[in-house]
Write a protein that holds these residues in place. Structure first.
Motif, PDB file in Angstrom:
ATOM      1  N   PHE A 199       0.840  -1.245   0.096  1.00 40.27           N
ATOM      2  CA  PHE A 199       0.069   0.015   0.128  1.00 40.27           C
ATOM      3  C   PHE A 199       0.861   1.164   0.032  1.00 40.27           C
ATOM      4  O   PHE A 199       0.427   2.270  -0.666  1.00 40.27           O
ATOM      5  CB  PHE A 199      -0.925   0.072   1.224  1.00 40.27           C
ATOM      6  N   SER A 200       2.045   1.209   0.734  1.00 46.49           N
ATOM      7  CA  SER A 200       2.937   2.180   0.698  1.00 46.49           C
ATOM      8  C   SER A 200       3.681   2.619  -0.471  1.00 46.49           C
ATOM      9  O   SER A 200       3.929   3.599  -0.606  1.00 46.49           O
ATOM     10  CB  SER A 200       3.845   2.162   1.792  1.00 46.49           C
ATOM     11  N   ASP A 201       3.490   1.649  -1.314  1.00 42.87           N
ATOM     12  CA  ASP A 201       4.167   1.849  -2.685  1.00 42.87           C
ATOM     13  C   ASP A 201       3.235   2.780  -3.761  1.00 42.87           C
ATOM     14  O   ASP A 201       3.562   3.164  -5.031  1.00 42.87           O
ATOM     15  CB  ASP A 201       4.418   0.686  -3.433  1.00 42.87           C
ATOM     16  N   ARG A 202       1.975   2.990  -3.327  1.00 47.83           N
ATOM     17  CA  ARG A 202       0.836   3.567  -4.041  1.00 47.83           C
ATOM     18  C   ARG A 202       1.347   5.038  -4.708  1.00 47.83           C
ATOM     19  O   ARG A 202       1.080   5.510  -5.964  1.00 47.83           O
ATOM     20  CB  ARG A 202      -0.277   3.687  -3.364  1.00 47.83           C
ATOM     21  N   ASP A 203       1.904   5.763  -3.702  1.00 46.82           N
ATOM     22  CA  ASP A 203       2.361   7.361  -4.158  1.00 46.82           C
ATOM     23  C   ASP A 203       3.445   7.280  -5.323  1.00 46.82           C
ATOM     24  O   ASP A 203       3.348   7.916  -6.289  1.00 46.82           O
ATOM     25  CB  ASP A 203       2.740   8.163  -2.884  1.00 46.82           C
ATOM     26  N   GLU A 204       4.502   6.405  -5.317  1.00 46.83           N
ATOM     27  CA  GLU A 204       5.238   6.180  -6.276  1.00 46.83           C
ATOM     28  C   GLU A 204       4.698   5.920  -7.751  1.00 46.83           C
ATOM     29  O   GLU A 204       5.197   6.268  -8.784  1.00 46.83           O
ATOM     30  CB  GLU A 204       6.538   5.346  -5.799  1.00 46.83           C
ATOM     31  N   ILE A 205       3.896   4.976  -7.483  1.00 48.24           N
ATOM     32  CA  ILE A 205       3.097   4.427  -8.815  1.00 48.24           C
ATOM     33  C   ILE A 205       2.448   5.473  -9.233  1.00 48.24           C
ATOM     34  O   ILE A 205       2.390   5.726 -10.574  1.00 48.24           O
ATOM     35  CB  ILE A 205       2.209   3.145  -8.412  1.00 48.24           C
ATOM     36  N   ASP A 206       1.429   6.299  -8.682  1.00 42.77           N
ATOM     37  CA  ASP A 206       0.869   7.434  -9.073  1.00 42.77           C
ATOM     38  C   ASP A 206       1.846   8.311  -9.643  1.00 42.77           C
ATOM     39  O   ASP A 206       1.577   9.003 -10.652  1.00 42.77           O
ATOM     40  CB  ASP A 206       0.204   8.221  -7.860  1.00 42.77           C
ATOM     41  N   ARG A 207       2.927   8.648  -9.109  1.00 37.01           N
ATOM     42  CA  ARG A 207       3.967   9.717  -9.874  1.00 37.01           C
ATOM     43  C   ARG A 207       4.599   8.809 -11.101  1.00 37.01           C
ATOM     44  O   ARG A 207       4.637   9.791 -12.199  1.00 37.01           O
ATOM     45  CB  ARG A 207       5.356   9.587  -9.022  1.00 37.01           C
ATOM     46  N   LEU A 208       4.694   7.612 -11.294  1.00 33.90           N
ATOM     47  CA  LEU A 208       4.968   7.080 -12.589  1.00 33.90           C
ATOM     48  C   LEU A 208       4.064   7.112 -13.527  1.00 33.90           C
ATOM     49  O   LEU A 208       4.414   7.590 -14.725  1.00 33.90           O
ATOM     50  CB  LEU A 208       5.098   5.478 -12.296  1.00 33.90           C
ATOM     51  N   ILE A 209       2.623   6.971 -13.247  1.00 35.94           N
ATOM     52  CA  ILE A 209       1.397   7.355 -14.184  1.00 35.94           C
ATOM     53  C   ILE A 209       1.382   8.728 -14.490  1.00 35.94           C
ATOM     54  O   ILE A 209       1.128   8.821 -15.804  1.00 35.94           O
ATOM     55  CB  ILE A 209       0.232   6.597 -13.540  1.00 35.94           C
ATOM     56  N   VAL A 210       1.492   9.705 -13.794  1.00 36.27           N
ATOM     57  CA  VAL A 210       1.560  11.220 -14.074  1.00 36.27           C
ATOM     58  C   VAL A 210       2.426  11.362 -14.999  1.00 36.27           C
ATOM     59  O   VAL A 210       2.120  12.210 -16.044  1.00 36.27           O
ATOM     60  CB  VAL A 210       1.698  11.922 -12.876  1.00 36.27           C
ATOM     61  N   ALA A 211       3.650  10.946 -14.917  1.00 38.41           N
ATOM     62  CA  ALA A 211       4.986  11.194 -15.767  1.00 38.41           C
ATOM     63  C   ALA A 211       4.493  10.297 -17.197  1.00 38.41           C
ATOM     64  O   ALA A 211       4.954  11.087 -18.073  1.00 38.41           O
ATOM     65  CB  ALA A 211       6.036  10.736 -15.155  1.00 38.41           C
ATOM     66  N   ALA A 212       3.836   9.248 -16.920  1.00 39.11           N
ATOM     67  CA  ALA A 212       3.710   8.486 -18.632  1.00 39.11           C
ATOM     68  C   ALA A 212       2.719   9.275 -19.067  1.00 39.11           C
ATOM     69  O   ALA A 212       2.539   9.103 -20.420  1.00 39.11           O
ATOM     70  CB  ALA A 212       3.329   7.224 -18.034  1.00 39.11           C
ATOM     71  N   GLU A 213       1.688   9.990 -18.386  1.00 37.96           N
ATOM     72  CA  GLU A 213       0.605  10.664 -18.950  1.00 37.96           C
ATOM     73  C   GLU A 213       0.879  11.796 -20.051  1.00 37.96           C
ATOM     74  O   GLU A 213       0.094  11.926 -21.001  1.00 37.96           O
ATOM     75  CB  GLU A 213      -0.506  11.277 -17.943  1.00 37.96           C
ATOM     76  N   GLU A 214       1.927  12.364 -19.679  1.00 32.08           N
ATOM     77  CA  GLU A 214       2.498  13.521 -20.446  1.00 32.08           C
ATOM     78  C   GLU A 214       2.894  12.811 -22.058  1.00 32.08           C
ATOM     79  O   GLU A 214       2.640  13.555 -22.733  1.00 32.08           O
ATOM     80  CB  GLU A 214       3.456  14.161 -19.925  1.00 32.08           C
ATOM     81  N   ASN A 215       2.993  11.755 -22.126  1.00 33.74           N
ATOM     82  CA  ASN A 215       3.462  11.075 -23.455  1.00 33.74           C
ATOM     83  C   ASN A 215       2.374  10.176 -23.684  1.00 33.74           C
ATOM     84  O   ASN A 215       2.723   9.049 -24.478  1.00 33.74           O
ATOM     85  CB  ASN A 215       4.779  10.147 -23.188  1.00 33.74           C
ATOM     86  N   HIS A 216       1.121  10.531 -23.225  1.00 30.15           N
ATOM     87  CA  HIS A 216      -0.098   9.444 -23.645  1.00 30.15           C
ATOM     88  C   HIS A 216       0.202   7.865 -23.266  1.00 30.15           C
ATOM     89  O   HIS A 216      -0.345   6.997 -24.118  1.00 30.15           O
ATOM     90  CB  HIS A 216      -0.232   9.497 -25.233  1.00 30.15           C
TER      91      HIS A 216
END
Length: 77
Positions: A41-58
């Protein structure tokens, strides 16, 4: 989400309308495979950060892969 579809093409179109869940799942599976450990559960914030960064490149696969292998989750586990 309960939407009905008729055949693979319609199913694929519905999946393409919401790329976030697929991108998140792909990143999580890469992390589990790459680290050999389950995510917590504590890894969720880092995964969210990864996905936000990936969103910029669709949500491109290369971008997700790059974000995963340079993440603290991958480097520290």
């Amino acid at each position: 989400d309960g939407r009905e579809f008729d055949g693979f093409d319609e199913f694929r179109q519905q999946l393409a309308q919401k790329p976030l869940p697929q991108a998140r799942n792909f990143a999580e599976k890469l992390l589990v495979y790459g680290t050999g450990t389950l995510l917590s559960f504590s890894d969720r914030d880092e995964i969210d950060r990864l996905i936000v960064a990936a969103e910029e490149n669709h949500y491109g696969i290369r971008t997700i892969l790059d974000e995963v292998v340079t993440s603290s989750l991958f480097l520290m586990k």
